[in-house]
Design a protein around this motif. Sequence first.
Motif, PDB file in Angstrom:
ATOM      1  N   THR A 280      -3.882   7.187   3.786  1.00  0.00           N
ATOM      2  CA  THR A 280      -3.682   6.714   2.423  1.00  0.00           C
ATOM      3  C   THR A 280      -4.321   7.677   1.436  1.00  0.00           C
ATOM      4  OG1 THR A 280      -5.666   5.363   2.547  1.00  0.00           O
ATOM      5  CG2 THR A 280      -3.579   4.310   3.138  1.00  0.00           C
TER       6      THR A 280
ATOM      7  N   THR B 297      -4.666  -2.299   3.249  1.00  0.00           N
ATOM      8  CA  THR B 297      -4.401  -2.218   4.688  1.00  0.00           C
ATOM      9  C   THR B 297      -5.530  -2.851   5.488  1.00  0.00           C
ATOM     10  OG1 THR B 297      -5.322   0.033   4.692  1.00  0.00           O
ATOM     11  CG2 THR B 297      -2.939  -0.181   4.537  1.00  0.00           C
TER      12      THR B 297
ATOM     13  N   ALA C  48       0.821  -1.216   0.000  1.00  0.00           N
ATOM     14  CA  ALA C  48       0.000   0.000   0.000  1.00  0.00           C
ATOM     15  C   ALA C  48       0.849   1.257   0.000  1.00  0.00           C
ATOM     16  CB  ALA C  48      -0.926   0.000   1.220  1.00  0.00           C
ATOM     17  N   GLY C  49       2.136   1.119  -0.212  1.00  0.00           N
ATOM     18  CA  GLY C  49       2.995   2.300  -0.281  1.00  0.00           C
ATOM     19  C   GLY C  49       3.662   2.634   1.018  1.00  0.00           C
TER      20      GLY C  49
ATOM     21  N   GLU D  36      -7.147   1.677  -3.368  1.00  0.00           N
ATOM     22  CA  GLU D  36      -6.418   0.417  -3.310  1.00  0.00           C
ATOM     23  C   GLU D  36      -5.615   0.307  -2.019  1.00  0.00           C
ATOM     24  OE1 GLU D  36      -6.500   2.465  -5.828  1.00  0.00           O
ATOM     25  OE2 GLU D  36      -7.535   1.295  -7.395  1.00  0.00           O
ATOM     26  N   GLN D  37      -5.029   1.410  -1.584  1.00  0.00           N
ATOM     27  CA  GLN D  37      -4.257   1.392  -0.349  1.00  0.00           C
ATOM     28  C   GLN D  37      -5.156   1.104   0.854  1.00  0.00           C
ATOM     29  OE1 GLN D  37      -2.464   5.303  -0.960  1.00  0.00           O
ATOM     30  NE2 GLN D  37      -0.438   4.351  -0.893  1.00  0.00           N
TER      31      GLN D  37
ATOM     32  N   THR E 213      -5.239   6.477  -1.964  1.00  0.00           N
ATOM     33  CA  THR E 213      -5.969   5.759  -2.996  1.00  0.00           C
ATOM     34  C   THR E 213      -6.853   4.692  -2.363  1.00  0.00           C
ATOM     35  OG1 THR E 213      -4.322   4.020  -3.322  1.00  0.00           O
ATOM     36  CG2 THR E 213      -4.017   6.059  -4.567  1.00  0.00           C
TER      37      THR E 213
ATOM     38  N   SER F 142       2.302   2.517   4.077  1.00  0.00           N
ATOM     39  CA  SER F 142       1.428   3.028   5.123  1.00  0.00           C
ATOM     40  C   SER F 142       0.505   1.931   5.606  1.00  0.00           C
ATOM     41  CB  SER F 142       0.579   4.196   4.599  1.00  0.00           C
ATOM     42  OG  SER F 142      -0.376   4.570   5.579  1.00  0.00           O
TER      43      SER F 142
END
Length: 343
Positions: A277, A286, A268-269, A281-282, A279, A271
């Motif tokens: 977040t 998570t 998720a980048g 998707e993130q 987006t 995070s």
Amino acid sequence: MSDARDRPDPDPNEERQPGEENRYSSEYPGVAPLPPESSAPLGGGGWPDLGSFQPGVIPLRPLGLGDILGGALATLRSHAAMLFGAAFVVVGIGQLLALALVWPRIQELTATAGTGEATDEQLAGLMLDNLAVNGVSLGFMMLAQLFVTGLATIVVGKAVLGRTVGFAEAWEDLRPRLIPLLGVTFLVGVIVFAGAMLFLIPGIWAAIVLALAAPALVLERSSVLHAMRRSWDLVLNSWWRIFGIMALVVVITVVINLVVTLPFGIMAGGSVDPASTTTNEQIILTTVGEVLAASVAYPFAVTVTALVYIDRRIRTEGLALELARAAGMAPPDAGPPGSPHAW
């Protein structure tokens, strides 16, 4: 480790006068009395030696830390599909309901903060709204955890007797206990929170003293207040030992959460906080990581707590003989059951 309230082991070679069979029962009210000489084939005369007997996931003796952790893992292995599966379903539903509430606020907060046009007052208002919605979502998660607590406790109660239990049977046992379990969870939470507001230490003390209220309520089918009193009685003279076990459980569950959620956080980048977040998707990644982590951590923590409860009853109430009788390892005339009875 024992304490001042632990029941002494009678000397099997000790001569007893007629009528003395119940001496230990009178000295320790509510504890199963000594069996007659003629009905103690498990350990010779006097009290049967049950330490080498293990009908289920634990031996019938005071438990060490290894016994408790080993028993918890054995219970989870033998009932993995039901415990982990049920936890995944109920925690997943709770997270979906929570996410449905939080999602619009997260999107609004992210969009407003991203434009750079919001005032400090607007951002503060959005943050307060987000906290309120997160409080509601936390309520959903607590209900999910409540179900897992009751289900896993019932499974442990059967597992120590060497029995397996299906979901339908466990649900039949749990269903009448859900409302009282909600009550004891709420009262314990209020007491612990109030204690934590008083420089934290009273909250930690109360959390340990009342840690066994849930298994006492489920396995003894007692009332809310009686379950809390039972936890107090079982824990108070062994507070430091139980604190150490519970602290270790917290450390293990934190490690489980980190190990399970870390890959999803990386995907998720980096995070693991949905509120930070950017987006959808993130947020989804998570959330999935949190559900998986909770599905493993919750059942483990509950099984350990239930086994600590059983250990305390073995140490202070002579529960080992009662469990042996329930598992078919002791003769039915080996003395009447103690009070409260085994499940």
